[in-house]
Motif scaffolding. Structure first.
Motif, mmCIF file in Angstrom:
data_model
loop_
_atom_site.group_PDB
_atom_site.id
_atom_site.type_symbol
_atom_site.label_atom_id
_atom_site.label_comp_id
_atom_site.label_asym_id
_atom_site.label_seq_id
_atom_site.Cartn_x
_atom_site.Cartn_y
_atom_site.Cartn_z
ATOM 1 N N ILE A 104 -22.284 -24.013 32.084
ATOM 2 C CA ILE A 104 -21.281 -23.757 31.050
ATOM 3 C C ILE A 104 -19.919 -24.142 31.612
ATOM 4 O O ILE A 104 -19.601 -23.828 32.771
ATOM 5 C CB ILE A 104 -21.291 -22.277 30.635
ATOM 6 C CG1 ILE A 104 -22.679 -21.880 30.086
ATOM 7 C CG2 ILE A 104 -20.194 -21.989 29.609
ATOM 8 C CD1 ILE A 104 -22.810 -20.406 29.812
ATOM 9 N N SER A 105 -19.132 -24.814 30.800
ATOM 10 C CA SER A 105 -17.750 -25.148 31.216
ATOM 11 C C SER A 105 -16.806 -24.890 30.054
ATOM 12 O O SER A 105 -17.198 -24.994 28.881
ATOM 13 C CB SER A 105 -17.647 -26.605 31.685
ATOM 14 O OG SER A 105 -17.938 -27.488 30.606
ATOM 15 N N VAL A 106 -15.571 -24.522 30.389
ATOM 16 C CA VAL A 106 -14.553 -24.225 29.381
ATOM 17 C C VAL A 106 -13.239 -24.876 29.810
ATOM 18 O O VAL A 106 -12.810 -24.751 30.973
ATOM 19 C CB VAL A 106 -14.364 -22.697 29.225
ATOM 20 C CG1 VAL A 106 -13.219 -22.415 28.260
ATOM 21 C CG2 VAL A 106 -15.652 -22.044 28.752
ATOM 22 N N SER A 134 -12.904 -24.356 33.910
ATOM 23 C CA SER A 134 -13.737 -23.216 34.321
ATOM 24 C C SER A 134 -15.202 -23.650 34.255
ATOM 25 O O SER A 134 -15.666 -24.122 33.217
ATOM 26 C CB SER A 134 -13.520 -22.019 33.394
ATOM 27 O OG SER A 134 -12.163 -21.612 33.425
ATOM 28 N N ARG A 135 -15.898 -23.436 35.380
ATOM 29 C CA ARG A 135 -17.302 -23.851 35.432
ATOM 30 C C ARG A 135 -18.130 -22.677 35.977
ATOM 31 O O ARG A 135 -17.801 -22.101 37.012
ATOM 32 C CB ARG A 135 -17.482 -25.073 36.337
ATOM 33 C CG ARG A 135 -16.623 -26.266 35.919
ATOM 34 C CD ARG A 135 -16.849 -27.450 36.844
ATOM 35 N NE ARG A 135 -15.895 -28.515 36.599
ATOM 36 C CZ ARG A 135 -16.011 -29.442 35.644
ATOM 37 N NH1 ARG A 135 -17.087 -29.429 34.862
ATOM 38 N NH2 ARG A 135 -15.101 -30.367 35.487
ATOM 39 N N PHE A 136 -19.172 -22.379 35.279
ATOM 40 C CA PHE A 136 -20.075 -21.334 35.758
ATOM 41 C C PHE A 136 -21.489 -21.614 35.238
ATOM 42 O O PHE A 136 -21.700 -22.461 34.381
ATOM 43 C CB PHE A 136 -19.614 -19.925 35.342
ATOM 44 C CG PHE A 136 -19.175 -19.800 33.915
ATOM 45 C CD1 PHE A 136 -20.062 -19.432 32.928
ATOM 46 C CD2 PHE A 136 -17.842 -20.046 33.547
ATOM 47 C CE1 PHE A 136 -19.650 -19.292 31.614
ATOM 48 C CE2 PHE A 136 -17.430 -19.912 32.229
ATOM 49 C CZ PHE A 136 -18.329 -19.533 31.256
ATOM 50 N N LYS A 137 -22.441 -20.863 35.806
ATOM 51 C CA LYS A 137 -23.848 -21.094 35.486
ATOM 52 C C LYS A 137 -24.453 -19.768 35.052
ATOM 53 O O LYS A 137 -24.248 -18.726 35.676
ATOM 54 C CB LYS A 137 -24.588 -21.638 36.703
ATOM 55 C CG LYS A 137 -26.076 -21.906 36.465
ATOM 56 C CD LYS A 137 -26.739 -22.516 37.694
ATOM 57 C CE LYS A 137 -26.236 -23.945 37.897
ATOM 58 N NZ LYS A 137 -26.998 -24.635 38.965
ATOM 59 N N LEU A 138 -25.214 -19.821 33.962
ATOM 60 C CA LEU A 138 -25.914 -18.640 33.450
ATOM 61 C C LEU A 138 -27.389 -18.748 33.819
ATOM 62 O O LEU A 138 -28.070 -19.702 33.441
ATOM 63 C CB LEU A 138 -25.772 -18.553 31.926
ATOM 64 C CG LEU A 138 -26.556 -17.417 31.237
ATOM 65 C CD1 LEU A 138 -26.064 -16.052 31.697
ATOM 66 C CD2 LEU A 138 -26.444 -17.539 29.718
ATOM 67 N N SER A 146 -22.956 -17.127 37.841
ATOM 68 C CA SER A 146 -22.465 -17.574 39.145
ATOM 69 C C SER A 146 -21.436 -18.657 38.910
ATOM 70 O O SER A 146 -21.260 -19.151 37.799
ATOM 71 C CB SER A 146 -23.622 -18.087 40.003
ATOM 72 O OG SER A 146 -24.293 -19.156 39.353
ATOM 73 N N GLY A 147 -20.718 -19.038 39.950
ATOM 74 C CA GLY A 147 -19.634 -19.995 39.811
ATOM 75 C C GLY A 147 -18.323 -19.259 39.609
ATOM 76 O O GLY A 147 -18.064 -18.202 40.209
ATOM 77 N N ASP A 148 -17.454 -19.783 38.730
ATOM 78 C CA ASP A 148 -16.171 -19.137 38.493
ATOM 79 C C ASP A 148 -16.344 -17.767 37.863
ATOM 80 O O ASP A 148 -15.571 -16.839 38.122
ATOM 81 C CB ASP A 148 -15.297 -20.018 37.575
ATOM 82 C CG ASP A 148 -14.883 -21.317 38.249
ATOM 83 O OD1 ASP A 148 -14.980 -21.384 39.496
ATOM 84 O OD2 ASP A 148 -14.483 -22.248 37.540
ATOM 85 N N LEU A 149 -17.385 -17.630 37.039
ATOM 86 C CA LEU A 149 -17.586 -16.375 36.301
ATOM 87 C C LEU A 149 -18.802 -15.645 36.874
ATOM 88 O O LEU A 149 -19.874 -16.213 36.995
ATOM 89 C CB LEU A 149 -17.817 -16.679 34.814
ATOM 90 C CG LEU A 149 -17.502 -15.569 33.807
ATOM 91 C CD1 LEU A 149 -16.035 -15.185 33.875
ATOM 92 C CD2 LEU A 149 -17.872 -16.018 32.410
ATOM 93 N N THR A 150 -18.628 -14.376 37.247
ATOM 94 C CA THR A 150 -19.725 -13.633 37.879
ATOM 95 C C THR A 150 -20.140 -12.414 37.083
ATOM 96 O O THR A 150 -21.007 -11.665 37.515
ATOM 97 C CB THR A 150 -19.321 -13.195 39.299
ATOM 98 O OG1 THR A 150 -18.132 -12.411 39.216
ATOM 99 C CG2 THR A 150 -19.069 -14.404 40.197
#
Length: 961
Positions: A104-106, A134-138, A146-150
């Motif tokens: 996921i990216s925003v 912003s990049r994170f993985k669900l 994980s990534g930027d968002l936890t």
């Protein structure tokens, strides 16, 4: 990783193919992922940063990417440095459930309202350097980020790159890790993906092929014994009842319940299985099959407990998997029959246990149950109830209803199972009278509720309350809310029930009047064991079932393993049998429980009819323990009537001790229409009465001294015992001695008792008789006596004695003789080789020992009384003294006996002389025998020759040692 996940999935699914069923459901192909931007804020973006001086605050919008799909949001309101919950800044994407995760990216952009050659401006929304996105993985297995968002609800603040001022963005990513979108206790991830217990990214327990993310999911593992398992159509029918339940999910508003009946394993077949307790033996009760004996479910491939699939039990994570299932899965086994194998019926007799099932029932429900329609169906005609499939479906729904907290009357307003059974106004399969729908092919008067659907009481069916002490016969409808269904009710009389349309007034008194208030015990239906003792005067309330089910069973008193609560009686085959035709029965008694031969037994036989039809063509056949059967025709028997007959039998001598004399009576008949009594009701049409016979049984044992020298005493022991349970009469013990064995009471050294008779037979045998007369049961006695063989018996000769026991008993019975034998071998020792002449024996009177004289007496009794005294069976010195004075052969023969008795010579001692050769005599024994014969026939010439031979022997002239 994926190989392991695939293997675990296949193992878990393996149990589904043990039963020939079609898959219950396929796993969802996609899972929704939602990213929502809750707020965007920039502290230094007005007239600077994203906007040039004089251009005001930025005009935000976002680009959201989920996997390969990108969504551009609408632009936020103009000129704001902080935006809360932007309208439409939400992206939902269906993601394949085959993927382990999704990227996921925003990006946060400023829309340039005024023409700008450089286009829109990108803000920095990540703390990572050299990147403004912003990049994170669900993780699509467990919902972790994980990534930027936890975390699922978190804000990120950019670090501000060149020409990319920092912004703070707050996110809401769904589903949350523990989000339960339909409120059924299973997370959305579990319902879409299954469960990963150790966090390695592999699914350890698959729920997704069953779960419905919009409705409450209810899981039930089903095991079965061979030939007892439900078909997929049976499971589908019960799942369909839950699917169609008019219950709405309060969160998703979806209707119905998602019941998942998951067939797993075939178990070893057994005639009966115990549910309401635990036995000591392995695999003979429910808990043994569920958990093993001893409890050993996580055996990593073992064969002990069967809860969970074989793959679950073989998994290294077995403990976690089974703990989860224990908290969420009900467990049921389709078995043949329940223990005990027989139960006591209302008639006081033992009947096969044909209970249809059993389940835990508590205010808070339960998790264990059995369906036991194998034995049940063996005892009824299942076609009357639309076949075995329909029977299984109804019983499964009924037992499941108990685990959801429903009693036989549903569930009360205060949250307790309602135990009141057979309520006319309760239209649920939990009600005995509604559990099975009768086939429409039956005669109309045998159809109770042919249109009964497979259902609990629906929410929209709300029958009125019935007050038994004040029932209206005029109100229309008599019972409200059931449409064209039938009302099934009892009138209180034995073998009687009624049914009426539910939408018409009911004549509760079944008379010619219609009254506004009558008193009738309408839920007493005697054909059902659960309804035959209804007290009457009750207020019968009927409430819907579906909106009162207890889903979570973990707070039940019977949640702990091995605890199933008190025994809850269930519908049996006998309950259904009582609905049909005439029901004949027979009982039989005998006036003596114990008897001896000659006793006359009198049997009383009672034939009854439990109805409801009159029994016609009634025939009673009495079969005695021996002899021909007797058949008598009886009059017609209306329901509730009986007929009594008597028969007699005399106990014969041929009975065995402890033998059971069984007299059997069998009744046959037809109903009022001429139909034969159904096979399912024939179980009580035969009765027996038993008497134990008592007769004497005598045994006899005998022993003899294994070996003894010729002339020495041989001890004989005879023991007789009555092992029977009746006295023996006229008992006689006989022992027969061969001709070479001599018995004399005077020489008997045994402990006795002495024989009552001593008889010398013509062929030289001796018969001893003891006459104890009567010997009581368990009594025994021993006879011990001694006898001696003749000195003329050569060593190695086996002497056999034969004893016979003769006895009788009550009724003048005589029983077969008992005969036993015993052997004793004659031994010898080397002779002294120094025989004495007759004169020497006359001079050596001190050597005449009692034993010497006894050996001589046993050899030849002609010297007993030689001194003129009366013969007494023993040889005295006076008699020897007189005998040695006898002339010629008699005296010489006695001297020979004395030499034999003193072991100076043996019977087998070889002799060689001219006189002996002329008589063809080669041994001492032959010479003595020749002398006896010569004395017997009185031939003087032979006596003279014998005297010469014996004289040579006594003088030690002819012996060859």
């Amino acid at each position: 990783m994926w190989t392991r996940a695939l293997t675990a999935c296949l193992l878990a699914m393996a149990g589904l193919f043990a039963l020939p069923v079609t898959p219950a459901r396929s796993a969802p192909a996609t899972q929704p992922v939602t990213v929502r931007i809750m707020s965007v804020e920039c502290e230094h973006c007005t007239d600077e940063g994203l906007e040039d001086a004089g251009k005001g605050a930025p005009d935000f919008y976002a680009k959201i990417s989920i996997g390969s799909q990108t969504f551009t949001t609408p632009r936020a309101p103009d000129d704001r440095t902080k935006v809360f919950v932007p309208e439409g800044w939400t992206m939902t994407q269906q993601v394949s459930t085959s993927l382990p995760s999704v990227d996921i990216s925003v990006q946060i952009w400023d829309a340039d309202v005024f023409p700008d050659p450089n286009g829109d401006d990108l803000a920095d929304s990540t703390p990572r350097p050299d990147d403004a996105t912003s990049r994170f993985k669900l993780d699509l297995v467990d919902g972790s980020l994980s990534g930027d968002l936890t975390s699922s609800n978190q804000c990120l603040l950019g670090n501000g790159e060149e020409d990319q001022p920092p912004v703070q963005v707050c996110f809401d990513v769904r589903p949350y890790t523990f989000e339960d979108g339909d409120g059924d206790g299973f997370t959305d991830y579990a319902e879409h993906r299954g469960l990963d217990f150790n966090g390695d990214g592999s699914i350890d327990l698959h729920l997704e092929q069953f779960a419905d993310p919009t409705r409450r999911d209810l899981f039930v593992e089903i095991d079965w014994m061979k030939d007892e398992g439900p078909g997929r159509a049976d499971l589908d029918a019960v799942e369909g009842a839950f699917d169609a339940a008019r219950v709405e999910n309060p969160i998703t508003e979806a209707r119905g319940l998602a019941l998942h009946l998951i067939p797993d394993e075939e178990l070893t077949w057994a005639e009966t299985l115990r549910f309401d307790g635990r036995d000591a033996g392995a695999y003979d009760d429910f808990d043994d099959l569920k958990w093993g004996d001893p409890a050993k479910s996580c055996t990593h491939g073992g064969e002990d407990g069967h809860f969970g699939t074989p793959a679950d039990r073989a998994s290294p994570l077995c403990e976690q998997i089974l703990l989860f299932k224990r908290l969420h899965f009900r467990y049921g086994i389709f078995i043949h029959g329940l223990s005990p194998a027989t139960v006591t019926g209302r008639d006081g007799k033992q009947h096969p246990n044909t209970t249809s099932g059993m389940a835990e029932l508590d205010d808070r429900g339960g998790n264990d149950f059995v369906v036991s329609v194998g034995r049940f169906a063996r005892n009824i005609d299942v076609s009357r109830y639309n076949g075995i499939g329909a029977v299984r479906q109804a019983t499964l729904l009924h037992e499941l209803g108990h685990t959801f907290g429903l009693g036989h009357g549903g569930r009360t307003d205060d949250g307790r199972p309602d135990p009141v059974n057979c309520k006319p106004n309760y239209f649920s399969v939990m009600n005995y009278s509604r559990q099975f729908a009768t086939a429409k092919s039956l005669p109309a008067d045998q159809q109770l509720d042919p249109d009964r659907p497979l259902d609990l009481q629906p929410v929209d069916v709300k029958p009125e309350t019935l007050v038994e002490s004040s029932l209206s016969e005029t109100k229309d409808p008599g019972v409200d809310g059931a449409g064209g269904r039938r009302v099934i009710w009892g009138g209180g009389a034995d073998s009687q029930w009624f049914y009426d349309p539910a939408d018409e007034p009911i004549n509760w008194l079944v008379d010619s009047k219609r009254e506004s208030s009558v008193n009738v015990n309408v839920n007493r239906i005697p054909v059902f064991d659960g309804c035959h003792e209804s007290p009457g005067g009750e207020t019968l309330r009927s409430s819907p079932d579906w909106d009162r089910l207890v889903y979570d069973f973990t707070s039940s008193r019977y949640f702990s393993e091995g605890s199933h609560g008190p025994y809850l009686p269930e519908l049996t085959a006998h309950d259904l049998q009582r609905q049909q035709a005439a029901d004949l029965n027979v009982t039989k008694t005998v006036d003596r429980a114990e008897a001896v031969p000659g006793d006359r037994l009198t049997y009383t036989v009672k034939v009854g009819n439990r109805g409801p039809s009159t029994a016609t063509a009634v025939s009673l056949t009495d079969t005695p323990p021996g002899g021909a059967a007797v058949t008598r025709d009886l009059p017609d028997l209306p329901a509730g009537r009986t007929d009594e007959q008597t028969f007699t039998y005399e106990v014969p001598c041929t009975v065995t001790d402890g033998g059971v004399l069984t007299n059997t009576a069998t009744v046959t008949g037809k109903d009022a229409s001429g139909g034969a009594e159904p096979a399912q009701l024939l179980g009580d049409d035969t009765a027996t009465a038993k008497t134990t016979a008592h007769v004497p049984v005598l045994t006899l044992t005998r022993t003899a001294t294994p070996g003894a020298h010729a002339g020495d005493p041989v001890t004989h022991t005879l023991t007789y015992r009555n092992t029977g349970s009746a006295p023996a009469t006229d008992v006689v013990v006989t022992d027969t001695l061969p001709r070479e064995v001599y018995y004399s009471g005077a020489l008997d050294q045994g402990a006795g008792p002495r024989p009552a008779e001593v008889v010398k037979d013509g062929d030289g045998r001796t018969t001893l008789r003891w006459k104890p007369g009567t010997v009581a049961p368990g009594a025994s006695a021993t006879v011990t006596y001694t006898a001696r063989t003749s000195l003329l018996t050569t060593g190695g000769t086996v002497v056999t004695t034969r004893a016979t026991l003769r006895y009788g008993g009550a009724g003048g019975c005589a029983y077969p003789d008992v005969t036993v034998t015993a052997d004793s071998t004659v031994t010898e020792r080397p002779p002294g080789r120094d025989p004495r002449a007759k004169l020497v024996w006359q001079l050596r009177e001190s050597d005449w020992t009692p034993d010497l004289l006894a050996r001589t007496q046993a050899t030849d009794q002609r010297y007993d009384g030689a001194d003129g005294s009366a013969p007494d069976g023993a040889l005295s010195k006076a008699e020897v003294r007189a005998a040695l004075l006898l002339p010629l052969l008699r005296g010489e023969l006695l001297a020979t006996y004395l030499n034999l008795a003193d072991r100076r010579i043996n019977a087998a001692t070889r002799i060689v002389s001219a006189p002996a050769a002329l008589l063809d005599l080669t041994s001492v024994g032959q010479a003595a025998g020749y002398a006896q014969s010569a004395l017997q026939d009185g031939d003087l010439l032979r006596q003279t020759k014998a005297t010469v031979v014996l004289n040579e022997i006594n003088l030690n002239l002819s012996e060859r040692y």
